[in-house]
Design a protein around this motif. Structure first.
Motif, mmCIF file in Angstrom:
data_model
loop_
_atom_site.group_PDB
_atom_site.id
_atom_site.type_symbol
_atom_site.label_atom_id
_atom_site.label_comp_id
_atom_site.label_asym_id
_atom_site.label_seq_id
_atom_site.Cartn_x
_atom_site.Cartn_y
_atom_site.Cartn_z
ATOM 1 N N ASP A 85 5.742 18.772 -1.810
ATOM 2 C CA ASP A 85 6.073 17.507 -2.511
ATOM 3 C C ASP A 85 5.520 16.285 -2.088
ATOM 4 N N PRO A 86 4.371 15.729 -2.396
ATOM 5 C CA PRO A 86 3.737 14.392 -1.996
ATOM 6 C C PRO A 86 4.766 13.148 -2.028
ATOM 7 N N ARG A 87 5.918 13.180 -3.086
ATOM 8 C CA ARG A 87 6.858 12.403 -3.189
ATOM 9 C C ARG A 87 7.685 12.134 -2.131
ATOM 10 N N LYS A 88 7.796 13.046 -1.272
ATOM 11 C CA LYS A 88 8.409 13.029 -0.098
ATOM 12 C C LYS A 88 7.797 12.367 1.324
ATOM 13 N N SER A 89 6.271 12.449 1.155
ATOM 14 C CA SER A 89 5.546 12.106 2.338
ATOM 15 C C SER A 89 4.912 10.437 2.026
ATOM 16 N N LEU A 90 4.911 10.042 0.815
ATOM 17 C CA LEU A 90 4.327 9.081 0.474
ATOM 18 C C LEU A 90 5.109 7.732 0.485
ATOM 19 N N MET A 107 -9.029 -3.317 -7.898
ATOM 20 C CA MET A 107 -8.748 -3.895 -9.385
ATOM 21 C C MET A 107 -8.075 -2.360 -10.054
ATOM 22 N N ALA A 108 -8.835 -1.277 -9.191
ATOM 23 C CA ALA A 108 -8.441 0.069 -9.881
ATOM 24 C C ALA A 108 -8.662 0.945 -8.613
ATOM 25 N N SER A 109 -7.995 2.084 -8.668
ATOM 26 C CA SER A 109 -8.134 3.121 -7.653
ATOM 27 C C SER A 109 -7.807 4.377 -8.395
ATOM 28 N N ALA A 110 -8.073 5.645 -7.396
ATOM 29 C CA ALA A 110 -7.964 6.865 -8.215
ATOM 30 C C ALA A 110 -7.088 7.732 -7.078
ATOM 31 N N ILE A 111 -6.440 8.630 -7.940
ATOM 32 C CA ILE A 111 -5.722 9.696 -6.947
ATOM 33 C C ILE A 111 -6.699 11.112 -7.080
ATOM 34 N N ASN A 112 -7.459 11.404 -6.077
ATOM 35 C CA ASN A 112 -8.225 12.567 -6.036
ATOM 36 C C ASN A 112 -7.817 13.624 -5.124
ATOM 37 N N TYR A 113 -8.360 14.640 -4.736
ATOM 38 C CA TYR A 113 -8.050 15.784 -3.976
ATOM 39 C C TYR A 113 -7.650 15.086 -2.458
ATOM 40 N N ASN A 114 -8.571 14.158 -1.884
ATOM 41 C CA ASN A 114 -8.254 13.606 -0.630
ATOM 42 C C ASN A 114 -6.773 12.871 -0.625
ATOM 43 N N THR A 115 -6.584 12.281 -1.563
ATOM 44 C CA THR A 115 -5.152 11.642 -1.577
ATOM 45 C C THR A 115 -4.157 12.814 -1.564
ATOM 46 N N VAL A 116 -4.429 13.777 -2.427
ATOM 47 C CA VAL A 116 -3.336 15.089 -2.501
ATOM 48 C C VAL A 116 -3.205 15.702 -0.900
ATOM 49 N N TRP A 117 -4.383 15.690 -0.613
ATOM 50 C CA TRP A 117 -4.448 16.572 0.647
ATOM 51 C C TRP A 117 -3.722 15.624 2.007
ATOM 52 N N THR A 118 -4.173 14.333 1.961
ATOM 53 C CA THR A 118 -3.500 13.450 2.547
ATOM 54 C C THR A 118 -2.039 13.542 2.865
ATOM 55 N N SER A 119 -1.568 13.638 1.509
ATOM 56 C CA SER A 119 -0.115 13.336 1.409
ATOM 57 C C SER A 119 0.544 14.699 1.647
ATOM 58 N N ILE A 120 -0.026 15.855 1.665
ATOM 59 C CA ILE A 120 0.646 17.212 2.208
ATOM 60 C C ILE A 120 0.153 17.516 3.837
ATOM 61 N N PHE A 121 -0.547 16.523 4.111
ATOM 62 C CA PHE A 121 -1.190 16.949 5.619
ATOM 63 C C PHE A 121 -2.018 18.187 5.924
ATOM 64 N N GLU A 122 -2.685 18.518 4.744
ATOM 65 C CA GLU A 122 -3.691 19.808 4.466
ATOM 66 C C GLU A 122 -4.827 19.483 4.012
ATOM 67 N N PRO A 123 -5.917 20.245 4.727
ATOM 68 C CA PRO A 123 -5.747 21.253 5.412
ATOM 69 C C PRO A 123 -5.244 20.921 6.929
ATOM 70 N N LEU A 124 -5.577 19.578 7.159
ATOM 71 C CA LEU A 124 -5.043 18.918 8.713
ATOM 72 C C LEU A 124 -4.807 17.576 8.436
ATOM 73 N N GLY A 129 0.823 -1.100 0.152
ATOM 74 C CA GLY A 129 -0.156 -0.067 -0.055
ATOM 75 C C GLY A 129 0.757 1.205 -0.042
ATOM 76 N N VAL A 130 0.336 2.324 -0.470
ATOM 77 C CA VAL A 130 0.860 3.620 -0.203
ATOM 78 C C VAL A 130 0.424 4.317 0.965
ATOM 79 N N THR A 131 1.490 4.600 1.725
ATOM 80 C CA THR A 131 1.001 5.393 3.005
ATOM 81 C C THR A 131 1.547 6.429 3.376
ATOM 82 N N VAL A 132 1.181 7.235 4.442
ATOM 83 C CA VAL A 132 1.671 8.419 5.064
ATOM 84 C C VAL A 132 2.088 8.004 6.428
ATOM 85 N N HIS A 133 2.882 8.605 7.221
ATOM 86 C CA HIS A 133 3.233 8.300 8.510
ATOM 87 C C HIS A 133 2.964 9.346 9.348
ATOM 88 N N ALA A 134 2.669 9.187 10.600
ATOM 89 C CA ALA A 134 2.065 10.051 11.704
ATOM 90 C C ALA A 134 3.348 10.949 12.123
#
Length: 160
Positions: free
Chosen positions: A44-49, A69-86, A24-29
């Motif tokens: 840069d999400p590449r630094k946190s993923l 079988m398929a997944s998507a990258i959307n705004y939730n994924t981007v926000w999660t990866s940059i820890f924004e807005p929270l 899986g692709v994760t972020v760490h607390a």
């Protein structure tokens, strides 16, 4: 395994061993502050993923385990990866306090992704509509329906 999932044969799926972990692709607390002081556009999400093996969760009541079988990258994924807005860890920690079952989500890592499609492998107790072999689409809406507000409009559920 792939053939059983692609054909969706319930008998073949029932005989499959569910793996103890998956990639899986994760972020760490511990990294939630890594972008402090940096403008949102410069994070840069590449630094946190992180791509890593994570334990397959125990299947709980009202849950289904799907072979994605398929997944998507959307705004939730981007926000999660940059820890924004929270950082999502705040929500997961709060959610984890609701019940022993919800506690499973209060972890030092978070597998990113909120949209997927796939095939149901197993269902937990209380799941009656879905069965192994069903093709499904999953999204990020999580509703406990313990508060009356959510029964008319799930977006108003107190745990949404």
């Amino acid at each position: 395994m792939q053939q059983a999932v692609v054909t969706g044969d319930p008998g073949a799926l029932a005989g499959l061993r569910v793996p103890e972990s998956y990639r899986g692709v994760t972020v760490h607390a511990e990294e939630t502050e890594m972008f402090e002081g940096i403008a949102g556009a410069d994070k840069d999400p590449r630094k946190s993923l992180h791509v890593e093996e994570v334990p397959t969760p125990e299947l709980g009541p009202g849950e289904a385990l799907i072979a994605v079988m398929a997944s998507a990258i959307n705004y939730n994924t981007v926000w999660t990866s940059i820890f924004e807005p929270l950082p999502t860890f705040r929500f997961l920690r709060r959610y984890g306090k609701l019940s022993p079952l919800a506690k499973r989500h209060d972890l030092p890592h978070h597998v990113v992704g909120s949209d997927a499609s796939g095939v149901v492998l197993r269902t937990g107790p209380g799941v009656h509509r879905w069965k192994p072999g069903d093709e499904v689409v999953a999204h990020c809406l999580s509703v406990e329906l313990e508060g009356p507000e959510g029964h008319d409009d799930t977006m108003l559920d107190s745990e949404q």
